[in-house]
Design a protein around this motif. Structure first.
Motif, PDB file in Angstrom:
ATOM      1  N   PHE A   1       0.765  -1.310   0.006  1.00  0.00           N
ATOM      2  CA  PHE A   1      -0.076  -0.003   0.215  1.00  0.00           C
ATOM      3  C   PHE A   1       0.831   1.396  -0.070  1.00  0.00           C
ATOM      4  O   PHE A   1       0.483   2.232  -0.542  1.00  0.00           O
ATOM      5  N   PHE A   2       1.921   1.102   0.781  1.00  0.00           N
ATOM      6  CA  PHE A   2       2.664   2.472   0.837  1.00  0.00           C
ATOM      7  C   PHE A   2       3.761   2.772  -0.327  1.00  0.00           C
ATOM      8  O   PHE A   2       4.284   1.693  -0.865  1.00  0.00           O
ATOM      9  N   TRP A   3       3.979   4.095  -0.412  1.00  0.00           N
ATOM     10  CA  TRP A   3       5.171   4.382  -1.332  1.00  0.00           C
ATOM     11  C   TRP A   3       5.878   5.560  -0.427  1.00  0.00           C
ATOM     12  O   TRP A   3       5.164   6.325   0.306  1.00  0.00           O
ATOM     13  N   PHE A   4       7.248   5.758  -0.575  1.00  0.00           N
ATOM     14  CA  PHE A   4       7.842   6.624   0.440  1.00  0.00           C
ATOM     15  C   PHE A   4       8.623   7.702  -0.288  1.00  0.00           C
ATOM     16  O   PHE A   4       9.004   7.471  -1.496  1.00  0.00           O
ATOM     17  N   LYS A   5       8.492   8.899   0.387  1.00  0.00           N
ATOM     18  CA  LYS A   5       9.752   9.778   0.100  1.00  0.00           C
ATOM     19  C   LYS A   5      10.476  10.048   1.381  1.00  0.00           C
ATOM     20  O   LYS A   5      10.039  10.030   2.586  1.00  0.00           O
TER      21      LYS A   5
ATOM     22  N   GLY B   1      -1.430   5.869   0.209  1.00  0.00           N
ATOM     23  CA  GLY B   1      -0.333   5.169   0.810  1.00  0.00           C
ATOM     24  C   GLY B   1       1.171   6.080   0.801  1.00  0.00           C
ATOM     25  O   GLY B   1       2.266   5.583   1.125  1.00  0.00           O
ATOM     26  N   ALA B   2       0.769   7.468   0.485  1.00  0.00           N
ATOM     27  CA  ALA B   2       1.971   8.416   0.315  1.00  0.00           C
ATOM     28  C   ALA B   2       2.471   8.535   1.991  1.00  0.00           C
ATOM     29  O   ALA B   2       1.722   8.811   2.890  1.00  0.00           O
ATOM     30  N   VAL B   3       3.759   8.437   2.033  1.00  0.00           N
ATOM     31  CA  VAL B   3       4.559   8.652   3.607  1.00  0.00           C
ATOM     32  C   VAL B   3       5.526   9.205   3.363  1.00  0.00           C
ATOM     33  O   VAL B   3       6.559   9.065   2.340  1.00  0.00           O
ATOM     34  N   ASP B   4       5.855  10.523   4.139  1.00  0.00           N
ATOM     35  CA  ASP B   4       7.184  10.961   4.014  1.00  0.00           C
ATOM     36  C   ASP B   4       7.868  10.456   5.210  1.00  0.00           C
ATOM     37  O   ASP B   4       7.447  10.777   6.541  1.00  0.00           O
ATOM     38  N   LEU B   5       9.377  10.215   5.028  1.00  0.00           N
ATOM     39  CA  LEU B   5      10.026  10.072   6.219  1.00  0.00           C
ATOM     40  C   LEU B   5      11.247  11.243   6.278  1.00  0.00           C
ATOM     41  O   LEU B   5      11.992  11.504   5.368  1.00  0.00           O
ATOM     42  N   ILE B   6      10.906  11.969   7.239  1.00  0.00           N
ATOM     43  CA  ILE B   6      11.900  13.320   7.530  1.00  0.00           C
ATOM     44  C   ILE B   6      12.659  13.048   8.472  1.00  0.00           C
ATOM     45  O   ILE B   6      12.502  12.711   9.539  1.00  0.00           O
ATOM     46  N   THR B   7      14.003  13.447   8.333  1.00  0.00           N
ATOM     47  CA  THR B   7      14.988  13.367   9.237  1.00  0.00           C
ATOM     48  C   THR B   7      15.290  14.868   9.596  1.00  0.00           C
ATOM     49  O   THR B   7      15.495  15.602   8.450  1.00  0.00           O
TER      50      THR B   7
END
Ligand SMILES: [Fe+2]
Length: 275
Positions: free
Chosen positions: A5-9, A265-271
């Motif tokens: 389901f997910f796709w990542f940025k 399914g859009a997910v942002d992984l922010i560091t």
């Protein structure tokens, strides 16, 4: 391997002086439709019909922005939300950031569901910060507020701002100005992106509905964009509303991370880190 389901940025917010690396999971625009045993037949049918409309709606958004969409994304909004919470449990971010339109509309079953799910998340997993969106811009006790709220992290803050009317209210602006004067680095979490000269090219085609535009906003809206652009305490903006992922910048040093639709399914992984 994560759920299909997910796709990542992935992106980084650099704040000089911040020690270590701080992971945040950001989602936006989940547009929950909920019905339960307490609903009347009318409430249930309304939620089902609106949900079915959005299954097509989210596909259209994905097609127009060239983002991933297939059978894995054609799921109910509550199923999407439960996958998001499960992923957050696996990734264990410092906080789960949800930038508005979590509910497609304020409805009692949706409010009951969200309060229960996020209370469980807080008890079992960790912190979350939500702002309202234009679809859900009334206070939801314990979940989000239409007033400014400021959240402390190690060496920086996240300011949750209600900009759902393409501006902010006077109280939010003056409180945000005061917080900025304290000199602690701030990341703004809001729903509607901000337009500056520097990111005009990336945003202008979306149309004025989709950003806080210093040309057409009221005086408070103009001051809000100017504060975000010019105040040295503000380091970045994280938002949604477009149903399309855009990474742009308010100024060369200030990223604006616009998350796409969490319901697809859009997910942002922010560091957040010091260098
Ligand atoms: Fe939305």
């Amino acid at each position: 391997m994560y759920d299909v389901f997910f796709w990542f940025k992935e992106s980084k917010i650099v704040i000089p002086g911040v020690k270590g690396r701080h992971l945040f999971m950001h989602v936006s625009d989940i547009h929950l439709h909920v019905w339960d045993e307490l609903c009347s037949e009318e409430e249930k049918m309304s939620a089902i019909n609106r949900e079915n409309d959005w299954i097509r709606g989210k596909e259209n958004f994905a097609a127009s922005s060239g983002e991933p969409f297939g059978d894995a994304q054609k799921i109910r909004s509550t199923e999407a939300f439960e996958k998001i919470l499960f992923l957050a449990k696996e990734l264990n971010p410092e906080a789960l950031l949800i930038s508005g339109d979590t509910l497609n509309y304020m409805h009692p079953a949706g409010e009951r569901y969200l309060k229960r799910k996020l209370a469980e998340y807080k008890n079992n997993t960790g912190r979350f910060i939500c702002v309202p969106g234009n679809h859900d811009n009334k206070d939801l006790d314990g979940i989000w507020t239409t007033k400014l709220s400021v959240h402390e992290f190690d060496g920086f803050r996240i300011a949750a701002v209600n900009d759902t009317t393409n501006t902010v209210d006077d109280q939010t602006l003056s409180e945000l100005e005061s917080v900025c004067n304290e000199g602690v680095p701030i990341i703004i979490l809001c729903h509607i992106p901000l337009l500056t000269e520097y990111c005009k090219e990336e945003l202008i085609d979306a149309g004025r509905y989709f950003f806080v535009d210093p040309e057409s906003a009221d005086e408070t809206g103009k001051k809000f964009v100017s504060l975000a652009e010019n105040n040295s305490s503000i380091k970045a903006v994280v938002c949604g509303h477009l149903h399309k992922y855009i990474y742009c910048s308010l100024t060369p040093e200030k990223p604006q991370i616009i998350g796409s639709q969490g319901m697809a399914g859009a997910v942002d992984l922010i560091t957040v880190c010091g260098d």
